[in-house]
Design an enzyme around this catalytic site. Sequence first.
Site, PDB file in Angstrom:
ATOM      1  N   CYS A  34      -2.701  14.387  -1.748  1.00 35.26           N
ATOM      2  CA  CYS A  34      -2.885  13.210  -0.881  1.00 35.26           C
ATOM      3  C   CYS A  34      -3.220  13.623   0.544  1.00 35.26           C
ATOM      4  CB  CYS A  34      -1.656  12.308  -0.913  1.00 35.26           C
ATOM      5  SG  CYS A  34      -0.097  13.171  -0.647  1.00 35.26           S
TER       6      CYS A  34
ATOM      7  N   CYS B  73      -5.544   8.398  -0.509  1.00 30.79           N
ATOM      8  CA  CYS B  73      -4.351   9.232  -0.752  1.00 30.79           C
ATOM      9  C   CYS B  73      -3.598   8.766  -1.992  1.00 30.79           C
ATOM     10  CB  CYS B  73      -3.442   9.287   0.469  1.00 30.79           C
ATOM     11  SG  CYS B  73      -2.884   7.698   1.087  1.00 30.79           S
TER      12      CYS B  73
ATOM     13  N   ASP C 272       6.962  -7.357   1.938  1.00 32.23           N
ATOM     14  CA  ASP C 272       6.055  -6.879   2.969  1.00 32.23           C
ATOM     15  C   ASP C 272       6.359  -7.330   4.393  1.00 32.23           C
ATOM     16  OD1 ASP C 272       3.855  -5.327   3.803  1.00 32.23           O
ATOM     17  OD2 ASP C 272       2.625  -7.125   3.939  1.00 32.23           O
TER      18      ASP C 272
HETATM   19  C1  B12 Z   1       3.720  -0.784   8.474  1.00 35.12           C
HETATM   20  C2  B12 Z   1       3.128  -0.702   7.084  1.00 35.12           C
HETATM   21  C3  B12 Z   1       1.900  -0.052   6.932  1.00 35.12           C
HETATM   22  C4  B12 Z   1       1.260   0.751   8.065  1.00 35.12           C
HETATM   23  C5  B12 Z   1       2.030   2.088   8.207  1.00 35.12           C
HETATM   24  C6  B12 Z   1       2.279   2.779   6.852  1.00 35.12           C
HETATM   25  C7  B12 Z   1       3.521   3.644   6.797  1.00 35.12           C
HETATM   26  N1  B12 Z   1       3.437   4.700   5.998  1.00 35.12           N
HETATM   27  O1  B12 Z   1       4.528   3.358   7.439  1.00 35.12           O
HETATM   28  C8  B12 Z   1      -0.209   0.876   7.565  1.00 35.12           C
HETATM   29  C9  B12 Z   1      -1.029  -0.268   8.121  1.00 35.12           C
HETATM   30  C10 B12 Z   1      -0.909   2.180   7.905  1.00 35.12           C
HETATM   31  C11 B12 Z   1      -0.021   0.673   6.061  1.00 35.12           C
HETATM   32  C12 B12 Z   1      -0.916   1.138   5.117  1.00 35.12           C
HETATM   33  C13 B12 Z   1      -0.758   0.977   3.753  1.00 35.12           C
HETATM   34  N2  B12 Z   1       0.159   0.211   3.132  1.00 35.12           N
HETATM   35 CO1  B12 Z   1       1.611  -0.598   4.043  1.00 35.12          CO
HETATM   36  N3  B12 Z   1       3.267  -1.335   4.799  1.00 35.12           N
HETATM   37  C14 B12 Z   1       3.802  -1.266   5.980  1.00 35.12           C
HETATM   38  C15 B12 Z   1       5.174  -1.946   5.988  1.00 35.12           C
HETATM   39  C16 B12 Z   1       5.007  -3.350   6.584  1.00 35.12           C
HETATM   40  C17 B12 Z   1       6.280  -1.187   6.733  1.00 35.12           C
HETATM   41  C18 B12 Z   1       6.364   0.322   6.394  1.00 35.12           C
HETATM   42  C19 B12 Z   1       7.361   1.036   7.293  1.00 35.12           C
HETATM   43  O2  B12 Z   1       8.517   0.660   7.352  1.00 35.12           O
HETATM   44  N4  B12 Z   1       6.899   2.066   8.010  1.00 35.12           N
HETATM   45  C20 B12 Z   1       7.762   2.804   8.944  1.00 35.12           C
HETATM   46  C21 B12 Z   1       7.969   4.231   8.476  1.00 35.12           C
HETATM   47  C22 B12 Z   1       8.940   4.937   9.423  1.00 35.12           C
HETATM   48  O3  B12 Z   1       8.559   4.169   7.221  1.00 35.12           O
HETATM   49  P1  B12 Z   1       8.310   5.212   6.032  1.00 35.12           P
HETATM   50  O4  B12 Z   1       6.874   5.432   5.777  1.00 35.12           O
HETATM   51  O5  B12 Z   1       9.177   4.746   4.934  1.00 35.12           O
HETATM   52  O6  B12 Z   1       8.896   6.523   6.741  1.00 35.12           O
HETATM   53  C23 B12 Z   1       9.731   7.354   6.038  1.00 35.12           C
HETATM   54  C24 B12 Z   1       9.232   8.761   5.981  1.00 35.12           C
HETATM   55  O7  B12 Z   1       8.497   9.013   7.151  1.00 35.12           O
HETATM   56  C25 B12 Z   1      10.528   9.498   5.881  1.00 35.12           C
HETATM   57  N5  B12 Z   1      10.517  10.743   6.608  1.00 35.12           N
HETATM   58  C26 B12 Z   1      10.367  10.988   7.910  1.00 35.12           C
HETATM   59  N6  B12 Z   1      10.417  12.293   8.139  1.00 35.12           N
HETATM   60  C27 B12 Z   1      10.622  12.879   6.950  1.00 35.12           C
HETATM   61  C28 B12 Z   1      10.751  14.207   6.617  1.00 35.12           C
HETATM   62  C29 B12 Z   1      10.982  14.536   5.267  1.00 35.12           C
HETATM   63  C30 B12 Z   1      11.112  15.976   4.936  1.00 35.12           C
HETATM   64  C31 B12 Z   1      11.089  13.521   4.293  1.00 35.12           C
HETATM   65  C32 B12 Z   1      11.375  13.838   2.867  1.00 35.12           C
HETATM   66  C33 B12 Z   1      10.917  12.185   4.655  1.00 35.12           C
HETATM   67  C34 B12 Z   1      10.694  11.896   5.977  1.00 35.12           C
HETATM   68  O8  B12 Z   1      11.562   8.694   6.397  1.00 35.12           O
HETATM   69  C35 B12 Z   1      11.035   7.477   6.805  1.00 35.12           C
HETATM   70  C36 B12 Z   1      12.033   6.403   6.463  1.00 35.12           C
HETATM   71  O9  B12 Z   1      12.295   6.352   5.080  1.00 35.12           O
HETATM   72  C37 B12 Z   1       5.495  -1.989   4.442  1.00 35.12           C
HETATM   73  C38 B12 Z   1       6.279  -3.222   3.985  1.00 35.12           C
HETATM   74  C39 B12 Z   1       7.748  -3.109   4.356  1.00 35.12           C
HETATM   75  N7  B12 Z   1       8.306  -4.165   4.907  1.00 35.12           N
HETATM   76  O10 B12 Z   1       8.353  -2.065   4.134  1.00 35.12           O
HETATM   77  C40 B12 Z   1       4.087  -1.960   3.778  1.00 35.12           C
HETATM   78  C41 B12 Z   1       3.925  -1.103   2.521  1.00 35.12           C
HETATM   79  C42 B12 Z   1       4.575   0.222   2.784  1.00 35.12           C
HETATM   80  N8  B12 Z   1       2.497  -0.907   2.421  1.00 35.12           N
HETATM   81  C43 B12 Z   1       2.040  -0.843   1.215  1.00 35.12           C
HETATM   82  C44 B12 Z   1       0.697  -0.523   0.855  1.00 35.12           C
HETATM   83  C45 B12 Z   1       0.268  -0.830  -0.560  1.00 35.12           C
HETATM   84  C46 B12 Z   1      -0.154   0.080   1.795  1.00 35.12           C
HETATM   85  C47 B12 Z   1      -1.539   0.703   1.535  1.00 35.12           C
HETATM   86  C48 B12 Z   1      -1.650   1.451   0.222  1.00 35.12           C
HETATM   87  C49 B12 Z   1      -2.606  -0.427   1.609  1.00 35.12           C
HETATM   88  C50 B12 Z   1      -4.052   0.038   1.467  1.00 35.12           C
HETATM   89  N9  B12 Z   1      -4.538   0.314   0.264  1.00 35.12           N
HETATM   90  O11 B12 Z   1      -4.760   0.117   2.447  1.00 35.12           O
HETATM   91  C51 B12 Z   1      -1.667   1.659   2.758  1.00 35.12           C
HETATM   92  C52 B12 Z   1      -1.123   3.063   2.441  1.00 35.12           C
HETATM   93  C53 B12 Z   1      -1.177   4.032   3.595  1.00 35.12           C
HETATM   94  C54 B12 Z   1      -0.102   5.109   3.500  1.00 35.12           C
HETATM   95  N10 B12 Z   1      -0.439   6.299   3.074  1.00 35.12           N
HETATM   96  O12 B12 Z   1       1.092   4.806   3.780  1.00 35.12           O
HETATM   97  C55 B12 Z   1       3.149  -1.066   0.194  1.00 35.12           C
HETATM   98  C56 B12 Z   1       3.519   0.279  -0.432  1.00 35.12           C
HETATM   99  C57 B12 Z   1       4.013   0.160  -1.876  1.00 35.12           C
HETATM  100  C58 B12 Z   1       4.539   1.478  -2.368  1.00 35.12           C
HETATM  101  N11 B12 Z   1       4.356   1.751  -3.653  1.00 35.12           N
HETATM  102  O13 B12 Z   1       5.111   2.251  -1.623  1.00 35.12           O
HETATM  103  C59 B12 Z   1       4.287  -1.703   1.098  1.00 35.12           C
HETATM  104  C60 B12 Z   1       5.711  -1.347   0.708  1.00 35.12           C
HETATM  105  C61 B12 Z   1       4.087  -3.244   1.035  1.00 35.12           C
HETATM  106  C62 B12 Z   1       4.612  -3.844  -0.270  1.00 35.12           C
HETATM  107  N12 B12 Z   1       5.481  -4.846  -0.185  1.00 35.12           N
HETATM  108  O14 B12 Z   1       4.276  -3.434  -1.370  1.00 35.12           O
HETATM  109  N13 B12 Z   1       1.152   0.016   5.791  1.00 35.12           N
HETATM  110  S1  SF4 Z   2       2.442  11.774  -3.447  1.00 35.21           S
HETATM  111 FE1  SF4 Z   2       1.280  12.380  -5.279  1.00 35.21          FE
HETATM  112  S2  SF4 Z   2      -0.579  13.350  -4.407  1.00 35.21           S
HETATM  113 FE2  SF4 Z   2       0.950  13.285  -2.769  1.00 35.21          FE
HETATM  114  S3  SF4 Z   2       2.022  15.255  -2.873  1.00 35.21           S
HETATM  115 FE3  SF4 Z   2       3.200  13.794  -4.076  1.00 35.21          FE
HETATM  116  S4  SF4 Z   2       2.461  14.088  -6.174  1.00 35.21           S
HETATM  117 FE4  SF4 Z   2       0.922  14.986  -4.820  1.00 35.21          FE
HETATM  118  S1  SF4 Z   3      -4.749   5.264   3.360  1.00 35.76           S
HETATM  119 FE1  SF4 Z   3      -6.582   6.554   3.685  1.00 35.76          FE
HETATM  120  S2  SF4 Z   3      -6.643   6.990   5.889  1.00 35.76           S
HETATM  121 FE2  SF4 Z   3      -4.569   6.172   5.409  1.00 35.76          FE
HETATM  122  S3  SF4 Z   3      -3.347   7.989   5.041  1.00 35.76           S
HETATM  123 FE3  SF4 Z   3      -4.134   7.388   3.035  1.00 35.76          FE
HETATM  124  S4  SF4 Z   3      -6.079   8.538   2.795  1.00 35.76           S
HETATM  125 FE4  SF4 Z   3      -5.478   8.652   4.970  1.00 35.76          FE
END
Ligand code: B12
Ligand code: SF4
Ligand code: SF4
Length: 360
Positions: free
Chosen positions: A204, A254, A144
Amino acid sequence: MTDAAPLMTLKADLFAEAQRLGFVACGITTAAPDGARAEALDAWLAEGMHGTMGWMEARAHQRRSPQDLWGEAQSVIALGMSYAPAHDPLALAEVGTHGRISVYAQGADYHDIVKKALKALARWLVAEAGKRGFGEVGVKVFTDTAPVMEKPLGAQAGLGWQGKHTNLVSRQHGSWLLLGEIYTTLSFAPDVPERDHCGSCHACQSACPTDAFPAPYRLDARRCISYLTIEYAGAIPLEFRKALGNRIYGCDDCLAVCPWNKFAEAAHANRAFLPRAELAAPRLAELLELDDAGFRALFSGSPIKRIGRNRFVRNCLYAAGNSGVAELYPVVARLRGDPDPVVAEAAEWALEELANAFVI
Ligand code: B12
Ligand code: SF4
Ligand code: SF4
């Protein structure tokens, strides 16, 4: 035996040891740079989607690739620990008297649990590699908080795929995996990446209460309730307050609606993540009474302690304002005079919402 054979045997034994230590998913990928992954991170940051998480930007140069963080890394061992819930995480959604804490935060702090198991596995690897004649092996463990792109690395190592909600989804464990990594100087053969199994599903995206996905696979953290309730200091913008509902720490919506969760078994979850009774269904009236000492005592060993009493009580006040529960009015009213201006303003807002609900 060929040269690669002893390393393959070590890999198989490593996976067995990982399982023994509580990891339900394990895979290996290369530590070499991946241009597309780095570009996606840069684009996300350039659009400002990280909001106030300046730490995402500060070490972006190391986050882009494992070798930018540690030049000697050759392989990434990606690991997943299950926290699959036994109960519906959305069950309390309509219960105004209670707050909702996201599933990962209802038990012990995963940072401690995953880190401990990662360190034990890394120690095992160094010792076994030495015994088996691979010489001195370097290892570093992360979960993380380090500048590591855990989700894309996990997907590349075959643990699952990044779903449209951007988290890693596993065919066996649904959306309920917590991730950790070991970077190592050993050059293991990489595993095959998992392909995308989202298909035409968009459950989601439809479930998100704040419309935080500008497009599939892209999250605008500034709109995400997880960011707003955990990472964001200050008064949460008015446009999001109603949508918070009774979520007081993180959000699971989600993740919870993902159809792949039907394969996730709560029996595979690490027991340390079993919900503490007082955090599975916490009463807002009690949480609103917390002072600093009470907060620290209640959340000792929990990830929630990191956000501090003021931010937590702020969240509980928004939930109280959304509750429609008249009995909360006097408890909320007492917080109008709170020394923290954000808490005091949240109390004013909640009182107005409650008054509007009951025409008090
Ligand atoms: C910053 C962060 C957050 C931020 C931003 C989340 C995000 N999606 O980036 C916030 C605070 C919102 C957050 C929330 C949550 N988080 Co968080 N977070 C992180 C952290 C520290 C970094 C993530 C990151 O690098 N984000 C930057 C973006 C650019 O990265 P990305 O999402 O991978 O982006 C990719 C896509 O956008 C893709 N992409 C872009 N354009 C396109 C287009 C297409 C067509 C495709 C296919 C892909 C694509 O490419 C990008 C690079 O791979 C990680 C830990 C870590 N060090 O990795 C934990 C982590 C992701 N979090 C985690 C968790 C559990 C959560 C929550 C579920 C917690 C909760 N219950 O509240 C929520 C889920 C929200 C959500 N839907 O993502 C877990 C996820 C585990 C898993 N199974 O994936 C992690 C990995 C921590 C851990 N060690 O377990 N988090
Ligand atoms: S992540 Fe799960 S809920 Fe979201 S589009 Fe994919 S299969 Fe459906
Ligand atoms: S964690 Fe909740 S608010 Fe964040 S993207 Fe998922 S459903 Fe939306």
